[in-house]
Design an enzyme around this catalytic site. Structure first.
Site, mmCIF file in Angstrom:
data_model
loop_
_atom_site.group_PDB
_atom_site.id
_atom_site.type_symbol
_atom_site.label_atom_id
_atom_site.label_comp_id
_atom_site.label_asym_id
_atom_site.label_seq_id
_atom_site.Cartn_x
_atom_site.Cartn_y
_atom_site.Cartn_z
ATOM 1 N N HIS A 57 0.844 -1.210 0.000
ATOM 2 C CA HIS A 57 0.000 0.000 0.000
ATOM 3 C C HIS A 57 0.873 1.252 0.000
ATOM 4 O O HIS A 57 1.347 1.695 1.049
ATOM 5 C CB HIS A 57 -0.910 -0.015 1.236
ATOM 6 C CG HIS A 57 -1.922 1.078 1.268
ATOM 7 N ND1 HIS A 57 -3.145 0.944 1.875
ATOM 8 C CD2 HIS A 57 -1.907 2.340 0.783
ATOM 9 C CE1 HIS A 57 -3.832 2.069 1.758
ATOM 10 N NE2 HIS A 57 -3.077 2.946 1.097
ATOM 11 N N ASP A 275 1.225 2.650 3.764
ATOM 12 C CA ASP A 275 0.347 3.719 3.271
ATOM 13 C C ASP A 275 1.186 4.976 3.018
ATOM 14 O O ASP A 275 0.771 6.086 3.380
ATOM 15 C CB ASP A 275 -0.802 3.996 4.246
ATOM 16 C CG ASP A 275 -1.913 4.836 3.602
ATOM 17 O OD1 ASP A 275 -1.795 5.173 2.409
ATOM 18 O OD2 ASP A 275 -2.885 5.154 4.302
HETATM 19 O O1 DOR Z 1 -3.973 9.539 5.163
HETATM 20 C C1 DOR Z 1 -4.279 9.137 4.045
HETATM 21 N N1 DOR Z 1 -3.682 9.617 2.938
HETATM 22 N N2 DOR Z 1 -5.237 8.194 3.927
HETATM 23 C C2 DOR Z 1 -5.746 7.843 2.741
HETATM 24 O O2 DOR Z 1 -6.613 7.006 2.703
HETATM 25 C C3 DOR Z 1 -5.266 8.480 1.501
HETATM 26 C C4 DOR Z 1 -3.903 8.997 1.679
HETATM 27 C C5 DOR Z 1 -3.475 9.907 0.566
HETATM 28 O O3 DOR Z 1 -3.664 9.559 -0.599
HETATM 29 O O4 DOR Z 1 -2.904 10.974 0.858
HETATM 30 ZN ZN ZN Z 2 -3.552 4.946 1.155
#
Ligand code: DOR
Ligand code: ZN
Length: 417
Positions: A57, A275
């Site tokens: 991710h 992420d």
């Molecule tokens: O904190 C986040 N940033 N959560 C998400 O789901 C998207 C991500 C982003 O694309 O910046």
């Molecule tokens: Zn994300």
């Protein structure tokens, strides 16, 4: 070409010569005939050769958001973090939710990425954009707002379950999110996904922020998988009142963090992802959500190892082997074995230093872990036998990364390996 050093294999850590073929596969692992042909030797104390990490991710941005990150800088951050395969999210500008844009994404990634990559597809606007997307995409990403688009969503979910395509959910119920993104929005979404998915669909819930989310999924769903991110394991909201710490889902209370950490230490959470969500520092101070993570995840996991909280084999399972399984590439990545790719990362297990985001390869030169003392430094990263990062330097100037879907077509998964 031979890479020599103490390598982490199924039978433990052994001093090995890893013979790599022209096409980047491990041709032979041997303990003796290391003599000739040694190109890279990693024998200093504390150095260990690991399978490269796999991050399921990340957000490489690029397209119209290249000022935040692009496939070159993002994949350089991956290489510097010991990550050899990344899977990129579709919430780009424009979004990756048509076959045409998916192809563009693949073209951009293959031109710029210095690590191998997978691409996620977003729920398309048009039903004609469902068939065949799995040729380029490793899976589908479903955002909370997609849940309102029942017709096309049902169609693509049926398609995914028929074709056994990975389906990744951002689990938050859109009707409960509001401004605060309360935990109940995540718990309700987890419950609904676990109860309401088509029979053969095996959904994955990404970036879960509480142990209860895991418990709901395991109680009500079958064969579901989850991942969490380092920031949910190490940071909690009451500690930070700056908007810099905004992320979706948000950091939770100390108790929720501790419970998630216990759930993790007890071995229930089998995948870590970052992420990696790069933004400029100014955007962060304005309250935009997300942090860069690719250059801190492995050192943070190795710090837990150094503190005696998890084993080295756990680090590899969490951030390489299980992610490889989820993406359907564990016959080629995620362990050091003959016939697998020589996608490797060399780490100095015990090196102690402070995180300094000013040295990041990511365009996002900031981190919630800035100044944290960590143990475990990435020394080098090889992608299919090619050194792409060594001693703080990126050695490759343009894309050599391959789409893992292309790789799987060439080397299909053989069930009873
Ligand atoms: O904190 C986040 N940033 N959560 C998400 O789901 C998207 C991500 C982003 O694309 O910046
Ligand atoms: Zn994300």
């Amino acid at each position: 070409m031979i890479i020599e050093g103490k390598a982490f294999t199924r039978s433990g850590i052994q001093h090995l010569c890893i013979k790599v073929s022209e096409d980047g596969l491990i041709e032979k692992l041997s303990k003796v005939d290391c003599r000739d042909d040694i190109k890279y030797s990693f024998l200093d104390k504390g150095l260990v050769i690991l399978p490269a990490m796999i991050d399921i991710h990340v957000h490489m941005r690029d397209f119209k958001l290249s000022y935040k990150e692009d496939f070159y800088t993002g994949s350089a951050a991956a290489a510097a973090g010991g990550v050899g395969v990344i899977a990129d999210m579709p919430n780009t500008v424009p979004r990756v939710n048509s076959i045409k844009i998916l192809r563009m994404r693949d073209e951009t990634a293959s031109r710029k990425s210095i690590v191998d990559y997978g691409l996620y597809y977003g729920v398309p606007d048009n039903e004609d954009d469902v068939n065949g997307y799995e040729e380029y995409a490793v899976g589908l990403k479903i955002y909370p707002e997609d849940l309102h688009r029942r017709e096309v969503l049902d169609k693509i979910l049926q398609y995914n379950s028929l074709k056994e395509i990975l389906t990744v959910y951002h689990p938050e119920d859109p009707s409960l999110i509001g401004d605060a993104h309360p935990l109940k929005a995540e718990l309700k979404a987890a419950y609904d996904i676990a109860r309401g998915s088509p029979e053969d669909l095996k959904p994955h819930l990404t970036h879960i922020s509480s142990g209860s989310t895991y418990r709901i999924v395991s109680r009500y769903g079958r064969g579901y998988t989850v991942d969490t991110c380092p920031h949910y394991l190490f940071l909690y909201r009451d500690c930070y009142n700056s908007r810099y710490y905004n992320v979706t889902p948000p950091l939770r209370s100390r108790w929720v963090m501790l419970d998630l950490f216990k759930t993790f230490l007890d071995g229930y959470i089998k995948i870590i992802s970052t992420d990696h969500a790069p933004h400029t520092y100014e955007e962060k101070l304005d309250g935009i959500n997300g942090f860069p993570g690719l250059e801190t995840a492995l050192p943070l996991l190795l710090t837990l190892f150094n503190k005696g909280l998890i084993r080295l084999s756990d680090v590899i399972s969490l951030y390489s082997r299980n992610p490889a399984r989820l993406l359907g590439i564990d016959h080629l990545y995620g362990s050091i074995d003959e016939g697998m790719y020589a996608s490797l990362t060399i780490v100095d297990l015990f090196s102690e230093y402070k995180v300094d985001s000013s040295g990041f390869y990511s365009k996002a030169k900031h981190s919630p872990f800035d100044g944290w003392r960590v143990f475990g430094r990435v020394i080098a990263t090889f992608i299919r036998g090619k050194p792409v990062y060594m001693d703080n330097e990126i050695l490759i100037k343009k894309g050599i990364g391959l789409n893992i879907k292309r790789i799987i077509r060439e080397f299909p998964y053989i069930q009873d390996k």
